[in-house]
Design a protein around this motif. Structure first.
Motif, PDB file in Angstrom:
ATOM      1  N   PHE A 261      97.366  -9.525 -10.089  1.00 17.48           N
ATOM      2  CA  PHE A 261      97.344  -8.801  -9.087  1.00 17.48           C
ATOM      3  C   PHE A 261      98.388  -8.099  -8.452  1.00 17.48           C
ATOM      4  N   VAL A 262      98.434  -6.820  -8.009  1.00 19.95           N
ATOM      5  CA  VAL A 262      99.563  -6.231  -7.160  1.00 19.95           C
ATOM      6  C   VAL A 262      99.304  -6.403  -5.726  1.00 19.95           C
ATOM      7  N   GLU A 263     100.369  -6.581  -4.985  1.00 13.40           N
ATOM      8  CA  GLU A 263     100.422  -6.256  -3.546  1.00 13.40           C
ATOM      9  C   GLU A 263     101.186  -5.325  -3.163  1.00 13.40           C
ATOM     10  N   VAL A 264     101.191  -4.595  -2.056  1.00 14.87           N
ATOM     11  CA  VAL A 264     101.958  -3.441  -1.629  1.00 14.87           C
ATOM     12  C   VAL A 264     102.168  -4.044  -0.197  1.00 14.87           C
ATOM     13  N   HIS A 265     103.670  -4.130   0.090  1.00 13.71           N
ATOM     14  CA  HIS A 265     104.425  -4.551   1.178  1.00 13.71           C
ATOM     15  C   HIS A 265     104.101  -3.544   2.010  1.00 13.71           C
ATOM     16  N   GLY A 266     103.097  -3.407   2.907  1.00 15.51           N
ATOM     17  CA  GLY A 266     102.832  -2.299   3.802  1.00 15.51           C
ATOM     18  C   GLY A 266     102.799  -2.572   5.451  1.00 15.51           C
ATOM     19  N   ALA A 267     103.838  -3.842   5.534  1.00 14.53           N
ATOM     20  CA  ALA A 267     104.250  -4.284   6.749  1.00 14.53           C
ATOM     21  C   ALA A 267     105.487  -4.420   7.151  1.00 14.53           C
ATOM     22  N   HIS A 268     105.989  -4.949   8.416  1.00 14.37           N
ATOM     23  CA  HIS A 268     107.270  -5.248   8.664  1.00 14.37           C
ATOM     24  C   HIS A 268     108.351  -4.084   8.473  1.00 14.37           C
ATOM     25  N   GLY A 269     107.629  -3.116   9.024  1.00 12.26           N
ATOM     26  CA  GLY A 269     108.679  -1.752   9.157  1.00 12.26           C
ATOM     27  C   GLY A 269     109.201  -1.140   7.978  1.00 12.26           C
ATOM     28  N   TYR A 270     108.719  -1.527   6.752  1.00 13.18           N
ATOM     29  CA  TYR A 270     109.008  -0.964   5.469  1.00 13.18           C
ATOM     30  C   TYR A 270     108.344   0.402   5.322  1.00 13.18           C
ATOM     31  N   LEU A 271     108.480   1.210   4.383  1.00 12.37           N
ATOM     32  CA  LEU A 271     108.072   2.584   4.400  1.00 12.37           C
ATOM     33  C   LEU A 271     106.868   2.639   4.950  1.00 12.37           C
TER      34      LEU A 271
ATOM     35  N   VAL B 285      96.051  -6.012  -3.050  1.00 13.35           N
ATOM     36  CA  VAL B 285      96.371  -6.722  -2.012  1.00 13.35           C
ATOM     37  C   VAL B 285      97.278  -5.873  -1.131  1.00 13.35           C
ATOM     38  N   TRP B 286      96.907  -5.712   0.224  1.00  9.05           N
ATOM     39  CA  TRP B 286      97.721  -4.923   1.094  1.00  9.05           C
ATOM     40  C   TRP B 286      98.209  -5.595   2.306  1.00  9.05           C
ATOM     41  N   ARG B 287      99.678  -5.830   2.359  1.00  7.17           N
ATOM     42  CA  ARG B 287     100.184  -6.509   3.517  1.00  7.17           C
ATOM     43  C   ARG B 287     100.365  -5.560   4.629  1.00  7.17           C
ATOM     44  N   LEU B 288      99.521  -5.741   5.641  1.00  7.74           N
ATOM     45  CA  LEU B 288      99.388  -4.900   6.925  1.00  7.74           C
ATOM     46  C   LEU B 288      99.801  -5.743   8.163  1.00  7.74           C
ATOM     47  N   ASN B 289     100.597  -4.837   9.043  1.00  6.71           N
ATOM     48  CA  ASN B 289     101.163  -5.564  10.315  1.00  6.71           C
ATOM     49  C   ASN B 289      99.677  -5.483  11.134  1.00  6.71           C
ATOM     50  N   GLY B 290      99.245  -6.625  11.860  1.00  2.00           N
ATOM     51  CA  GLY B 290      98.375  -6.814  12.995  1.00  2.00           C
ATOM     52  C   GLY B 290      98.766  -6.181  14.202  1.00  2.00           C
ATOM     53  N   THR B 291     100.360  -6.149  14.170  1.00  6.45           N
ATOM     54  CA  THR B 291     100.886  -5.494  15.332  1.00  6.45           C
ATOM     55  C   THR B 291     102.609  -5.280  14.893  1.00  6.45           C
ATOM     56  N   ASP B 292     102.999  -4.437  15.374  1.00  2.55           N
ATOM     57  CA  ASP B 292     104.655  -4.215  15.125  1.00  2.55           C
ATOM     58  C   ASP B 292     105.363  -4.977  16.238  1.00  2.55           C
ATOM     59  N   ALA B 293     104.474  -5.587  17.364  1.00  2.00           N
ATOM     60  CA  ALA B 293     105.043  -6.242  18.513  1.00  2.00           C
ATOM     61  C   ALA B 293     106.251  -5.329  19.223  1.00  2.00           C
TER      62      ALA B 293
ATOM     63  N   ILE C  75      93.307  -7.895   2.472  1.00  2.00           N
ATOM     64  CA  ILE C  75      94.251  -7.462   3.375  1.00  2.00           C
ATOM     65  C   ILE C  75      94.955  -8.686   3.904  1.00  2.00           C
ATOM     66  N   SER C  76      96.292  -8.611   3.659  1.00  4.08           N
ATOM     67  CA  SER C  76      97.214  -9.724   4.250  1.00  4.08           C
ATOM     68  C   SER C  76      97.787  -9.299   5.437  1.00  4.08           C
ATOM     69  N   VAL C  77      97.333 -10.135   6.452  1.00  4.92           N
ATOM     70  CA  VAL C  77      97.786  -9.774   8.048  1.00  4.92           C
ATOM     71  C   VAL C  77      98.850 -10.388   8.477  1.00  4.92           C
ATOM     72  N   SER C  78      99.997  -9.593   8.748  1.00  7.66           N
ATOM     73  CA  SER C  78     101.115 -10.258   9.200  1.00  7.66           C
ATOM     74  C   SER C  78     101.569  -9.576  10.702  1.00  7.66           C
ATOM     75  N   SER C  79     102.810  -9.330  11.033  1.00 12.65           N
ATOM     76  CA  SER C  79     103.104  -8.801  12.200  1.00 12.65           C
ATOM     77  C   SER C  79     104.888  -8.633  12.131  1.00 12.65           C
ATOM     78  N   GLY C  80     105.247  -7.678  13.287  1.00 11.22           N
ATOM     79  CA  GLY C  80     106.693  -7.568  13.370  1.00 11.22           C
ATOM     80  C   GLY C  80     107.550  -6.594  12.448  1.00 11.22           C
ATOM     81  N   THR C  81     108.739  -6.418  12.808  1.00 13.33           N
ATOM     82  CA  THR C  81     109.614  -5.580  12.112  1.00 13.33           C
ATOM     83  C   THR C  81     110.792  -6.060  12.339  1.00 13.33           C
ATOM     84  N   TRP C  82     111.947  -5.547  11.715  1.00 15.46           N
ATOM     85  CA  TRP C  82     113.156  -5.936  11.957  1.00 15.46           C
ATOM     86  C   TRP C  82     113.548  -6.088  13.337  1.00 15.46           C
ATOM     87  N   LEU C  83     113.136  -5.238  14.087  1.00 19.22           N
ATOM     88  CA  LEU C  83     113.318  -5.397  15.629  1.00 19.22           C
ATOM     89  C   LEU C  83     112.569  -6.488  16.314  1.00 19.22           C
TER      90      LEU C  83
END
Length: 636
Positions: A156-166, A209-217, A242-250
């Protein structure tokens, strides 16, 4: 809680995962110039051996103009190395995928790009705002990387669509201020993600799989209501999970929560997404407690559990939990040492597991000739030296001058935000007893002690001693080593005016604990900031909490004397006028010096084989201490 629910199979697209445990993608810096190395392969093989159902290999850069410490998947030359990971993992029954990422503006090197010219912070460069043709090219880069992933044999493949990346940056109304088709409404801000998902689906038949922020906080940033809506859009676009994470570099305290953050802090975000979509949802966020992980799945809050730092600390987590051996799981203490090292471009290591980063060569081999090994000191290096030496078949004794094992671990775990350290201390101490190590507490060691017991080798792991500079009045009755306060040897009543001299880790932790007990605390630090020696994410949160708790912080301040009821100080540098602080009590946390010199000199006169390690040789952090202990145990 019955943990058996974690070991039931689950369909993910056309795949059947053997259990509900997935290794989260985390950077390792084990690659070289973007190419997978044999160290990388061994690292993932070791986690597959531990029984995890699926592994998501760390983020690989999809665009050739992106640069960073990550592996790359932007050309066919990178495929053979990644194929070696697949071939190493698959025989263990583990499914394996790879994360595709574009860092956008969150780069450590190379071009910084974003949907809008909004810098990451006040010191970061203003990113180049992508044109529509450039966006289309990056979408194509994702599709091509997915084809390369299929060529490498990934499941499978996953896209990092969370954590403030593009992709995540496009989703944020705070940072995406475009007025064209890729900005404005949520549907427009999600357009880039949907186009990437559709392009990958057209390029290969691997589940996505798509890694998605539940919130940027972040104030005004991407929130859970938006996440639910985007998750539905992604499902409609063919995403299999859907892989649910949260946050950015900030807001990294959300993404990589330090030990003060409660376990399962992102669980509500996974629950919200799970209630909105029909595809499997992955939950993450300090879920390395087996009972908590099982409850998340059993309750229906998520279908799969992501383990990141927990599998770094204990690769055998799945097999041990499946066998009901929960007490044998080496605890991850969420110290973020692994994250901090990789963030600085260094190879991944772990504060509790010395095997990390050297899986290719790691071997605890039986000693050719068992020896009598005396370990003096039971801090992190001493405990690990004793454990490894005993595993190799040596007759091992450990000697601690205090009443309990632990040394500096006991001091470090005293502050409210550092309680997890005590879990590791207790785990190590219990292991030594189970392994048959002879334990001596309240037992200071001298040359005479060594003569009496006739060891073949002495490992000196006595730790470091507090640095006590020649400041006038430092020997006064109200002046104490900060460790005495942390250990409860000095009574601190509510309302006590306490001055902590030194804003290092020990100083901050002393301030935190004493503030919790009602003291009025001031930290005096010569440098321009406090928290040196503390991992960056933990430090940021610790300093914020100290300020919220009312701790006064004086930086650039040099203490010049102590008098009854007073601390005299002046600003660092020339020309500053001397000032005073009223105080009832002073805690010294100025620094450390190696403590092993005296006993080492005595033992050398006896002709004993002596190994000096950890803080007894050079004051350092837990990672170096534990690894030094392991090295001693492997070589005695």
């Amino acid at each position: 809680m019955n943990t058996g629910v974690l070991f039931t199979p689950l369909r993910l697209g056309r795949l059947t995962l053997p259990n509900r445990l997935v290794m989260a993608p985390m950077g390792t810096c084990l690659d070289r110039d973007g190419f997978v190395t044999e160290d990388t392969v061994a690292y993932y093989r070791r986690r597959a051996e531990g029984g995890v159902g699926a592994i998501t290999v760390e983020g690989c850069l999809v665009s050739p103009d992106s640069r960073g410490p990550e592996p790359r998947l932007c050309g066919p030359q990178y495929v053979p190395g990644l194929r070696r990971i697949v071939e190493a993992v698959r025989p263990h029954g583990t499914k394996v995928g790879v994360q595709l990422m574009h860092p956008g503006r969150q780069v450590t090197d190379g071009p910084s790009v974003a949907p809008s010219p909004v810098p990451l912070n006040s010191v970061a460069p203003t990113p180049h705002a992508l044109t529509v043709p450039e966006i289309k090219r990056i979408v194509a880069d994702y599709a091509q990387a997915a084809r390369f992933a299929a060529d490498a044999g990934f499941d499978f493949v996953e896209v990092h669509g969370a954590h403030g990346y593009l992709p995540s940056n496009f989703l944020s109304a705070r940072h995406n201020v475009r007025t064209d088709a890729y900005g404005g409404t949520l549907a427009n801000r999600a357009r880039f993600s949907i186009e990437v998902a559709q392009a990958i689906g057209a390029a290969c038949d691997l589940p996505l799989v798509w890694r998605l922020n539940g919130t940027d906080a972040e104030p005004g940033g991407f929130d859970v209501e938006s996440a639910v809506a985007v998750a539905r859009m992604l499902e409609d676009a063919g995403v299999a999970s859907i892989s649910v994470s949260s946050g950015t570099w900030l807001t990294l305290h959300q993404t990589l929560a330090p030990m003060a953050v409660p376990r399962g802090h992102m669980r509500p975000l996974a629950r919200a997404v799970r209630q909105a979509v029909s595809v499997p949802v992955m939950a993450v966020g300090r879920l390395d407690s087996p009972n908590l992980a099982a409850d998340v799945v059993a309750s229906g809050d998520a279908d799969l559990i992501l383990l990141g730092r927990g599998l770094i600390a204990e690769p055998d987590w799945p097999n041990l939990v499946r066998a009901g051996r929960l007490g044998d799981v080496r605890p991850c203490i969420a110290c973020n040492a692994c994250v901090d090292l990789v963030g600085r471009g260094e190879r991944a290591r772990c504060a509790v597991n010395p095997e990390v980063g050297r899986e290719l060569t790691w071997a605890v081999k039986p000693a050719a000739t068992p020896r009598r090994v005396m370990v003096v000191g039971s801090g992190p290096s001493g405990l690990e030296a004793a454990r490894i030496a005993r595993l190799r078949g040596h007759r091992v004794s450990i000697w601690e001058r205090d009443r309990t094992l632990g040394g500096k671990l006991t001091v470090a775990g005293a502050a409210p935000s550092k309680q997890e350290v005590l879990r590791f201390r207790d785990f190590q101490a219990r292991l030594l007893v189970e392994l048959g190590v002879e334990v001596h507490t309240s037992a200071p060691v001298s040359a005479r002690t060594v003569e009496r017991h006739h060891p073949d080798v002495v490992v000196v792991a006595t730790g470091a001693e507090p640095l006590v500079p020649p400041i006038p009045g430092i020997d006064g009755p109200a002046v104490h080593d900060a460790q005495r306060l942390l250990l409860g040897e000095v009574t601190v009543e509510p309302g006590t005016r306490l001055v902590v001299v030194g804003g290092s880790a020990t100083g901050c932790e002393t301030a935190e604990l004493m503030c919790a007990r009602g003291a009025e605390v001031t930290i005096v630090e010569m440098a321009g900031s406090i928290g040196r020696g503390v991992e960056a994410i933990t430090r940021r949160q610790l300093v914020k909490q100290l300020r919220r708790d009312g701790v006064r912080i004086l930086t650039g301040a040099v203490v010049v004397g102590f008098e009854p009821g007073l601390v005299r100080w002046r600003p660092a540098g020339a020309g500053g006028e001397e000032e005073t602080l009223d105080t009832d009590l002073v805690a010294l946390a100025i620094g450390w010096r190696a403590s092993g010199t005296a006993i080492t000199t005595e033992l050398a006169l006896l002709g004993v084989d002596v190994r000096v390690l950890g803080d007894a040789e050079i004051p350092a952090d837990f990672v170096r201490a534990v690894n030094a202990g392991a090295d001693a145990g492997l070589t005695v």
